[in-house]
Design a protein around this motif. Structure first.
Motif, mmCIF file in Angstrom:
data_model
loop_
_atom_site.group_PDB
_atom_site.id
_atom_site.type_symbol
_atom_site.label_atom_id
_atom_site.label_comp_id
_atom_site.label_asym_id
_atom_site.label_seq_id
_atom_site.Cartn_x
_atom_site.Cartn_y
_atom_site.Cartn_z
ATOM 1 N N ALA A 146 -3.384 -8.441 -5.290
ATOM 2 C CA ALA A 146 -3.322 -7.314 -4.357
ATOM 3 C C ALA A 146 -3.644 -6.004 -5.070
ATOM 4 N N THR A 147 -3.175 -5.869 -6.312
ATOM 5 C CA THR A 147 -3.453 -4.658 -7.088
ATOM 6 C C THR A 147 -4.947 -4.544 -7.368
ATOM 7 N N GLN A 148 -5.532 -5.632 -7.854
ATOM 8 C CA GLN A 148 -6.955 -5.625 -8.208
ATOM 9 C C GLN A 148 -7.833 -5.394 -6.984
ATOM 10 N N ALA A 149 -7.358 -5.854 -5.831
ATOM 11 C CA ALA A 149 -8.164 -5.752 -4.608
ATOM 12 C C ALA A 149 -7.936 -4.450 -3.849
ATOM 13 N N SER A 150 -7.007 -3.609 -4.320
ATOM 14 C CA SER A 150 -6.726 -2.347 -3.610
ATOM 15 C C SER A 150 -7.981 -1.490 -3.531
ATOM 16 N N ALA A 160 0.840 -1.205 0.000
ATOM 17 C CA ALA A 160 0.000 0.000 0.000
ATOM 18 C C ALA A 160 0.879 1.261 0.000
ATOM 19 N N LEU A 161 1.922 1.238 -0.819
ATOM 20 C CA LEU A 161 2.844 2.378 -0.889
ATOM 21 C C LEU A 161 2.194 3.586 -1.552
ATOM 22 N N ASN A 162 2.654 4.787 -1.160
ATOM 23 C CA ASN A 162 2.327 5.981 -1.933
ATOM 24 C C ASN A 162 3.622 6.569 -2.490
ATOM 25 N N LYS A 221 -5.055 10.718 -6.421
ATOM 26 C CA LYS A 221 -6.344 10.274 -6.968
ATOM 27 C C LYS A 221 -6.566 8.768 -6.830
ATOM 28 N N GLY A 222 -5.590 8.056 -6.271
ATOM 29 C CA GLY A 222 -5.747 6.613 -6.113
ATOM 30 C C GLY A 222 -4.555 5.848 -6.665
ATOM 31 N N ARG A 223 -4.747 4.536 -6.787
ATOM 32 C CA ARG A 223 -3.678 3.641 -7.213
ATOM 33 C C ARG A 223 -3.963 3.184 -8.652
ATOM 34 N N GLY A 224 -3.440 3.932 -9.599
ATOM 35 C CA GLY A 224 -3.688 3.592 -10.998
ATOM 36 C C GLY A 224 -3.115 2.223 -11.352
ATOM 37 N N TYR A 225 -3.864 1.467 -12.148
ATOM 38 C CA TYR A 225 -3.287 0.240 -12.709
ATOM 39 C C TYR A 225 -3.980 -0.091 -14.025
ATOM 40 N N ASP A 228 12.841 -16.715 -3.621
ATOM 41 C CA ASP A 228 13.058 -16.372 -2.215
ATOM 42 C C ASP A 228 13.770 -15.035 -2.051
ATOM 43 N N ASP A 229 14.277 -14.482 -3.153
ATOM 44 C CA ASP A 229 15.051 -13.233 -3.069
ATOM 45 C C ASP A 229 14.192 -11.986 -3.274
ATOM 46 N N TYR A 230 12.893 -12.155 -3.617
ATOM 47 C CA TYR A 230 12.094 -11.011 -4.048
ATOM 48 C C TYR A 230 10.772 -10.879 -3.304
ATOM 49 N N VAL A 231 10.267 -9.638 -3.276
ATOM 50 C CA VAL A 231 8.865 -9.376 -2.958
ATOM 51 C C VAL A 231 8.269 -8.672 -4.181
ATOM 52 N N VAL A 232 6.977 -8.935 -4.447
ATOM 53 C CA VAL A 232 6.291 -8.333 -5.593
ATOM 54 C C VAL A 232 5.031 -7.672 -5.063
ATOM 55 N N PHE A 233 4.734 -6.447 -5.545
ATOM 56 C CA PHE A 233 3.684 -5.659 -4.903
ATOM 57 C C PHE A 233 3.112 -4.624 -5.880
#
Length: 424
Positions: free
Chosen positions: A347-351, A156-158, A277-281, A265-270
């Motif tokens: 997570a993106t779709q559910a934001s 949930a970064l800005n 105005k929100g979280r564009g995707y 194991d080396d990464y996180v994806v978000f």
């Protein structure tokens, strides 16, 4: 006024495209173009489906090819695979076979009606069958997490937090650690159209030169202080991530997959960050369509049915990182990297603050010019430090002319328009 290709160009174009052996089903695609992905299509996804010649085309060449075959009345292509916005001009010219019977079968197999409705392209009949879907996300090496600002949640970064994260990483390592695919074949234009502009302005075209846009560009300039200058040469972010050149990157899921699948194991994806105005995707839907006059319509239908089978859709997800359009459950033994990407997509779709931005529609063969407006603005504002208002005024005029010339109506997140989408 119709765009008519000069006879000389038309003849040479058709001749150039007439070389495939027509006993094969010629399948032309703007998707899965990189050699590794195209090899997977030919050797695995199309295995046991008959003789198929899988031909990849850049979107501008695809548009020229299809228009040349339409005008000449000489058809070599039996099946096309392309993005929603790339298929829309073909439907507008009434050059696609209706696929209603196939759509009914797939609805019964678990393809969501909302996706199938997209494939009608505003018409009463099914113009394409949704093939696969994707989006764009951010990925970070886990060692970057220690530099996150206090209280920040990667899911949930800005933009202010992303800037502070970049600053922290740069101060700790001595190098900028954020990367974007701003190279010649990178997908940076989609960042502006699907993420940056919707997040800061709530629109894409109408709001292009607004005060909100100007504020957004100033924020991007602040972020770019912590972005590696090598970004202007990056086409795919998986390589610099894997090589340790950057710790944090934004890109299309298929262009992050190799790095993440090689070392999950080396990464996180978000999700990408949110703005005022929100979280564009940008959800990306690719479809399969059959041109009218296709020399092997039956073969094309067979390929569509094969690529729409649950096992083929899951294989596609596993091998190339595009997700199923069928409502199928991802298996527990799915590639761990693909599972990470799938989690970020969910997570993106559910934001709660998600702002959906569709791919451009109605631009015909002018999609490249539309992308250029954003990339030229980026070059001038961020890389060359020209005054924001001056650049937006000039580029806004270019955008307005492009909308008027193509007569393209507004698409989400812009409010609908009667006639060409205005730059307000």
């Amino acid at each position: 006024m119709k765009h008519i290709l000069p006879l000389g160009i038309l003849a040479s174009t058709v001749l150039a495209f007439a070389s495939p052996v027509l006993s094969q089903t010629v399948f032309v695609s703007t998707q899965l173009r990189p050699i590794e992905e195209a090899t997977v299509v030919r050797e695995e996804l199309l295995k046991d489906v008959g003789s198929v010649d899988y031909v990849v085309e850049e979107p501008p060449q695809f548009a020229v090819r299809m228009e040349a075959e339409r005008q000449a009345g000489k058809h070599t292509v039996s099946l096309v695979g392309a993005l929603h916005g790339e298929l829309s001009p073909l439907a507008d010219k009434d050059t696609l076979e209706p696929l209603d019977d196939l759509a009914k079968k797939l609805a019964a197999s678990g393809m969501p009606q909302s996706l199938l409705d997209l494939g009608k392209l505003g018409k009463s009949t099914q113009q394409y069958i949704p093939w696969m879907q994707a989006t764009y996300v951010m990925a970070a090496r886990k060692e970057a997490l220690q530099y996150l600002p206090a209280g920040a949640d990667v899911n949930a970064l800005n933009y202010d937090q992303l800037i502070e994260w970049g600053k922290n990483m740069q101060e700790a390592t001595g190098q900028p650690q954020i990367g974007f695919p701003a190279g010649p074949k990178g997908l940076m234009a989609r960042y502006f159209q699907g993420y940056f502009y919707p997040s800061f302005t709530g629109g894409v075209v109408r709001t292009f030169q607004s005060a909100d846009a100007a504020a957004g560009w100033e924020k991007l300039k602040a972020l770019w202080a912590y972005v590696t200058p090598n970004s202007t040469s990056y086409d795919f972010m998986q390589e610099p991530l894997a090589a340790g050149e950057v710790m944090v990157a934004w890109d299309h899921i298929a262009r992050l997959k190799n790095a993440i699948s090689a070392a999950p194991d080396d990464y996180v994806v978000f999700p990408a960050p949110a703005g005022p105005k929100g979280r564009g995707y940008m959800p990306v839907v690719a479809g399969l369509a059959i041109p009218k006059g296709a020399p092997d319509k039956a073969g094309a239908e067979k390929v569509i049915e094969h690529l729409s089978m649950p096992e083929t859709q899951l294989l596609t997800a596993s091998k190339v990182g595009f997700f199923p359009t069928l409502n199928v459950k991802l298996p527990p033994d799915l590639d761990a990297g693909v599972a990470l990407l799938a989690g970020a997509v969910t997570a993106t779709q559910a934001s709660k603050d998600a702002v959906i931005s569709l791919l451009p529609v109605g631009l015909g063969d002018k999609g490249g010019e539309f992308n250029k407006v954003y990339m030229d603005s980026f070059q001038r504002i961020v890389l060359q430090n020209e005054p924001v208002a001056d650049v937006l005024k000039v580029q806004g005029a270019t955008m307005a002319k492009l909308m008027a010339d193509t007569k393209a109506a507004c698409w989400a997140p812009d409010a609908k328009s009667d006639g060409p989408c205005p730059v307000e």
